[in-house]
Design a protein around this motif. Structure first.
Motif, short mmCIF file in Angstrom:
data_model
loop_
_atom_site.label_atom_id
_atom_site.label_comp_id
_atom_site.label_asym_id
_atom_site.label_seq_id
_atom_site.Cartn_x
_atom_site.Cartn_y
_atom_site.Cartn_z
N PRO A 12 28.55 37.52 73.24
CA PRO A 12 27.18 37.01 73.19
C PRO A 12 26.17 38.12 73.48
CG PRO A 12 28.56 35.64 74.62
CD PRO A 12 29.35 36.87 74.31
N VAL A 13 25.03 38.02 72.81
CA VAL A 13 23.90 38.89 73.13
C VAL A 13 22.82 37.95 73.65
CG1 VAL A 13 22.18 40.49 72.21
CG2 VAL A 13 24.53 40.51 71.30
N GLY A 14 22.43 38.11 74.90
CA GLY A 14 21.50 37.15 75.50
C GLY A 14 22.21 35.84 75.78
N GLU A 15 21.50 34.74 75.55
CA GLU A 15 22.08 33.42 75.83
C GLU A 15 23.26 33.15 74.88
OE1 GLU A 15 19.81 29.69 74.83
OE2 GLU A 15 19.85 29.51 77.01
N PRO A 16 24.40 32.70 75.40
CA PRO A 16 25.54 32.44 74.52
C PRO A 16 25.21 31.41 73.44
CG PRO A 16 26.23 32.44 76.82
CD PRO A 16 24.73 32.49 76.82
N ASP A 46 31.62 28.49 85.65
CA ASP A 46 31.02 29.33 86.69
C ASP A 46 30.23 30.47 86.07
OD1 ASP A 46 32.51 28.47 89.40
OD2 ASP A 46 33.93 28.39 87.75
N PRO A 47 29.13 30.88 86.75
CA PRO A 47 28.29 31.94 86.19
C PRO A 47 29.05 33.25 85.90
CG PRO A 47 27.13 30.84 87.99
CD PRO A 47 28.53 30.29 87.98
N TYR A 48 30.09 33.57 86.70
CA TYR A 48 30.79 34.86 86.50
C TYR A 48 31.39 34.99 85.10
CZ TYR A 48 35.48 32.79 86.76
OH TYR A 48 36.61 32.06 86.48
N VAL A 309 29.29 16.45 86.17
CA VAL A 309 30.49 16.37 85.33
C VAL A 309 30.09 16.09 83.88
CG1 VAL A 309 32.70 15.21 84.99
CG2 VAL A 309 31.81 15.53 87.31
N VAL A 310 30.47 16.98 82.99
CA VAL A 310 30.18 16.84 81.56
C VAL A 310 31.49 16.45 80.87
CG1 VAL A 310 29.48 18.07 79.47
CG2 VAL A 310 28.31 18.52 81.65
N PHE A 320 27.76 25.41 79.51
CA PHE A 320 27.73 26.75 80.10
C PHE A 320 26.34 27.39 79.91
CE2 PHE A 320 28.71 31.39 79.80
CZ PHE A 320 29.03 31.56 81.13
N ARG A 321 25.76 27.19 78.73
CA ARG A 321 24.38 27.67 78.51
C ARG A 321 23.45 27.05 79.55
NH1 ARG A 321 24.93 27.64 72.81
NH2 ARG A 321 24.72 25.38 72.75
N GLY A 322 23.63 25.76 79.78
CA GLY A 322 22.79 25.03 80.74
C GLY A 322 22.96 25.55 82.16
N LEU A 323 24.16 25.99 82.50
CA LEU A 323 24.43 26.52 83.85
C LEU A 323 23.56 27.75 84.10
CD1 LEU A 323 26.35 26.60 86.41
CD2 LEU A 323 27.81 28.10 85.07
#
Ligand code: NAP
Length: 337
Positions: A12-16, A46-48, A309-310, A320-323
């Motif tokens: 990804p470049v920037g937001e996935p 997770d953000p990592y 929970v999604v 994950f984008r939303g996280l």
């Protein structure tokens, strides 16, 4: 048996984006001695994971293109070749973004569903809770009456940081995005003050909320929020540097109003301890104490937690984008099946 997997299709470049990933269904290998077949129940986001999708040098090797995206899971054992694991057992595993997997039985830990909801093994009683506990107590060392500030405070790390700080007698100031989250911080998690970093008056609000300065800044986000808090640090303040989520999607060096020379001047003139950490380093020294303290705290409601929970693995990329954008409220989990 087949598994449906989400793999990294390009970096990804920037937001996935959706096209950065591909979904495939493949046959699983035959079970060998020592292995178990599992189906994922919950997948932790997770953000990592954003760092692993990039090629930049970090503390762990990046994913290769075509790899299944990594991640910790709670799984149900479907078939086993070892006496220690039986079909129906729930285990903590590391099977990534997929529905099923064949894994070495020694690489999973059995979970007791009667002790705590199994999803908590990915949140408050798992890696994020451990990160908060070890990072705050080992590096932050909050003392009675001190002021502890944490951002991303509605998430699993930040909410635990604030609540543990309170248990140590400190004053907890939480920073989060939006009114719903700030309300949660004071009403549910017991922060003394909650600040909205999206508010136009954030810097003034922070000053008003920290009249005696800041003794511990648990750094989860960096960016303008981190810089504003650093300016409020007291002499001998401690800054456990846990995460820099404001920068994870950055495509160029982030702007800094504070700047490196002023940052170093703060570190020197206020005798700050700024210490980065990756939670694994504390596993040998803090796991026992974490389980001893945190398990009863969660069981009796002393420490509270929120889960977001999604449903469905097919929604993992969007979640994950939303996280990274702050759409989650609490520990983000995918209910895989
Ligand atoms: P989380 O809080 O569930 O999610 C990240 C949150 O960051 C978002 O919900 C958002 O909340 C906030 N955020 C995103 N961009 C921001 C920005 N520009 N400014 C301020 N806040 C922003 O995540 P978590 O799992 O608890 O992780 C929190 C941090 O700990 C992350 O940086 C993560 O990488 C780090 N971490 C480090 C370790 C370690 O070993 N060092 C281990 C686990 C986690 P708002 O809506 O409130 O802005």
């Amino acid at each position: 048996m087949q598994t449906t997997q989400i793999r990294l299709a390009r970096r990804p470049v920037g937001e996935p984006q959706d096209d950065d990933f591909e979904t495939t269904t493949v046959e699983l290998p035959e079970l060998q001695d020592g292995q178990i077949l599992v189906r994922a129940v919950y997948l932790s986001l997770d953000p990592y994971m954003r760092g692993r999708m990039s090629e930049a040098r970090s503390y762990a090797a990046p994913l290769e293109i075509g790899d299944v995206v990594l991640g910790q899971t709670v799984c149900e054992v479907l078939e086993s070749t070892v006496p220690q694991r039986a079909p129906g057992d729930l285990v903590l595993a590391y099977t990534g973004w997929q529905t099923h997997a064949v894994v070495d039985a020694r690489q999973v830990r059995r979970l007791d569903p009667d002790a705590a909801p199994v999803s908590t093994a990915l949140g408050v009683l798992g890696m994020p809770g451990f990160t908060a506990y070890a990072g705050l107590l080992e590096i932050g060392r909050p003392a009675e009456g001190e002021t502890v500030v944490v951002a991303a405070a509605a998430g699993p790390v930040g909410s635990a940081v604030g609540q543990i700080a309170k248990l140590k007698g400190a004053r907890a100031v939480g920073i989060a995005g939006g009114a719903d989250k700030t309300r949660l911080l004071t009403e549910e998690f017991g922060f003394d003050v909650a600040l909205d970093h999206r508010s136009a008056t954030f810097t003034d609000d922070l000053r008003a909320a920290t009249p005696d300065g800041v003794d511990v800044y648990f750094e989860n986000v960096a960016g303008p929020v981190g810089e504003a808090v650093l300016r409020r640090m007291n002499t001998y303040g401690r800054v456990p540097v846990c995460g820099l989520v404001a920068n994870y999607n950055a495509t160029s060096a982030p702007d800094s109003a504070l700047g490196f020379p002023s940052f170093m001047n703060l570190v020197l003139t206020r005798s700050l301890t700024v210490r980065g950490f990756i939670q694994d380093e504390f596993a040998p020294t803090h796991t026992e104490a974490f389980r001893r303290d945190m398990t009863p705290w969660v069981a009796d409601g002393t420490i509270r937690y929120r889960e977001d929970v999604v449903e469905g693995l097919e929604n993992a990329v969007d979640a994950f984008r939303g996280l990274l954008a702050g759409r989650n409220v609490g520990k983000l989990l995918i209910k895989v099946s």
